[in-house]
Design an enzyme around this catalytic site. Structure first.
Site, PDB file in Angstrom:
ATOM      1  CB  ILE A 172      -0.975   0.040   1.205  1.00  0.00           C
ATOM      2  CG1 ILE A 172      -0.227   0.093   2.534  1.00  0.00           C
ATOM      3  CG2 ILE A 172      -1.959  -1.099   1.163  1.00  0.00           C
ATOM      4  CD1 ILE A 172      -1.100   0.547   3.691  1.00  0.00           C
ATOM      5  CG  ASP A 173       3.987   1.626   2.780  1.00  0.00           C
ATOM      6  OD1 ASP A 173       2.877   1.976   3.232  1.00  0.00           O
ATOM      7  OD2 ASP A 173       4.836   1.046   3.459  1.00  0.00           O
TER       8      ASP A 173
HETATM    9  O1  F6P Z   1       2.519  -2.363   4.334  1.00  0.00           O
HETATM   10  C1  F6P Z   1       3.531  -1.474   4.739  1.00  0.00           C
HETATM   11  C2  F6P Z   1       3.168  -0.887   6.031  1.00  0.00           C
HETATM   12  O2  F6P Z   1       1.885  -0.471   5.826  1.00  0.00           O
HETATM   13  C3  F6P Z   1       3.992   0.270   6.579  1.00  0.00           C
HETATM   14  O3  F6P Z   1       3.622   1.533   6.127  1.00  0.00           O
HETATM   15  C4  F6P Z   1       3.830   0.100   8.072  1.00  0.00           C
HETATM   16  O4  F6P Z   1       4.886   0.674   8.774  1.00  0.00           O
HETATM   17  C5  F6P Z   1       3.821  -1.363   8.203  1.00  0.00           C
HETATM   18  O5  F6P Z   1       3.207  -1.867   7.044  1.00  0.00           O
HETATM   19  C6  F6P Z   1       3.160  -1.868   9.434  1.00  0.00           C
HETATM   20  O6  F6P Z   1       3.048  -3.255   9.355  1.00  0.00           O
HETATM   21  P1  F6P Z   1       2.795  -4.239  10.576  1.00  0.00           P
HETATM   22  O7  F6P Z   1       2.106  -3.472  11.657  1.00  0.00           O
HETATM   23  O8  F6P Z   1       1.936  -5.303   9.984  1.00  0.00           O
HETATM   24  O9  F6P Z   1       4.116  -4.740  10.993  1.00  0.00           O
END
Ligand code: F6P
Length: 364
Positions: free
Chosen positions: A142-143
């Protein structure tokens, strides 16, 4: 290698809306060629567990194009090159189980692995390819921070979710004459915050690429009050940082042992309230941005990526990632795909558009 392949699909790292569409397109495209398809559950974890690799059939991918999440499950902690296993004292230790992963895939008769992931998962895919495995990557996050593709699937759905949330904040902010600070995802790149902030007409957008000075944001807020617009919305990416300062972290670690980002909205809210004297509240949209049904654009992109990956496998074109290079989906070498992140160009047209609308980035 015979012309009838057996492919395996896995989804790794944080999920993104559209993963199931990739799985469906790749599975149906492969089955229609008379190939066999296996699904590896929970990233690479499934390789090391009984029942962790399952056949994917027409039935198993029926009716999933519009579903969020991934029918295969995912993890951001299952790197075969640094696999977490309990040590003698119960503490988790990291061991290299990559050779085992390659052997298991060979034993399963897998001719090609379709690895659907973001920067971390694609780096693992690249390392597996260097061990001789036939790998094709599919970009997911999504980033939207992968440089080799013009866009990743899941990004526009996340932006849509975030914009709708910000739209809703306008009325409560106005009713209470408050400043609302919304924290959105984006570790190294502020794409979601930028797009959602522009779409939902934020007053300030703070992103990692443009370090902010809160005094400038406070000036923007004061100018709204002076014009009789007595509320404000500030959108901040989780990786945003003040000029000369550092990012905000939460307790605990994220996948791969990295520290977890978070808390910037709360920090900014306290500081802005102090600076402006206006009542300020913060909220974190968090994993809502990763959930739910992919919007039509992401479904189509994900389906295109899945089908294109199978075309590449049929051509024997391995060690690459499918990428959107409008108007076509094209292969790029995995080494190139993981080489650098795509951050927001600070003088790009979207930032310029935002500035033209009077949106502050906290830098001038
Ligand atoms: O998918 C990427 C992302 O959305 C980042 O922007 C965010 O820091 C991370 O995932 C958080 O992921 P999780 O909480 O699943 O480790």
């Amino acid at each position: 290698m015979s012309s009838e392949l057996r492919i395996a699909i896995n989804t790794g790292g944080g999920d993104a809306p559209g993963l199931n569409a990739v799985i469906r397109a790749a599975t149906l495209a492969a089955l229609s060629r008379g190939w066999e398809v296996l699904g590896i559950k929970r990233g690479y974890d499934g390789l090391y567990h009984e029942g962790g690799v399952v056949p994917l059939t027409r039935e198993s991918v029926r009716g999933i194009t519009h579903l969020g999440g991934t029918i295969l499950g995912t993890t951001n902690r299952g790197d075969p090159f640094s696999f977490p296993v309990p040590g003698p004292d119960g503490e988790l230790q990291r061991v290299d189980r990559s050779d085992e992963a390659v052997q298991i895939l060979e034993r399963l008769g897998v001719d090609c692995l379709l690895a659907v992931g973001g920067d971390g998962s694609l780096a693992i895919a690249h390392q597996l390819a260097q061990k001789g495995l036939n790998v094709i990557g599919v970009p997911k996050t999504i980033d939207n921070d992968l440089a080799a593709t013009s866009v990743t699937f899941g990004f526009h759905t996340a932006v849509h979710t975030a914009s709708e949330a910000i739209d809703k904040l306008h009325s409560t902010a106005e009713a209470h004459r408050r400043v609302m600070i919304v924290e959105l995802m984006g570790r190294n790149a502020g794409w979601i915050a930028l797009f959602a902030g522009v779409a939902a007409t934020a007053d300030a957008i703070l992103i990692p690429e443009i370090p902010y000075e809160l005094e400038k944001v406070a000036e923007k807020i004061e100018s709204r009050w002076a014009r009789g617009r007595e509320f404000a919305i500030v959108v901040v990416a989780e990786g945003a940082l003040p000029k000369g300062g550092s990012v905000s972290y939460l307790e605990g670690t994220a996948g791969g042992g990295a520290r977890r980002l978070g808390g910037v909205a709360e920090r900014i809210a306290a500081e802005l309230e102090e600076l402006t004297g206006k009542e300020t509240r913060s909220l974190v949209l968090g994993h809502l941005q990763r959930g739910g049904s992919p919007i039509a654009y992401d479904r189509v992109l994900a389906l295109r990526f899945g089908a294109a990956a199978v075309e590449l496998a049929a051509e024997g074109h391995f060690g690459c990632m499918v990428a959107l290079d409008p108007p076509e989906v094209k292969p790029v070498p995995l080494a190139v795909a993981i080489d650098r992140l795509k951050t927001v160009p600070v003088d790009g047209d979207v930032v310029r558009t935002a500035r033209a609308m009077g949106i502050s980035f906290g830098d001038r």
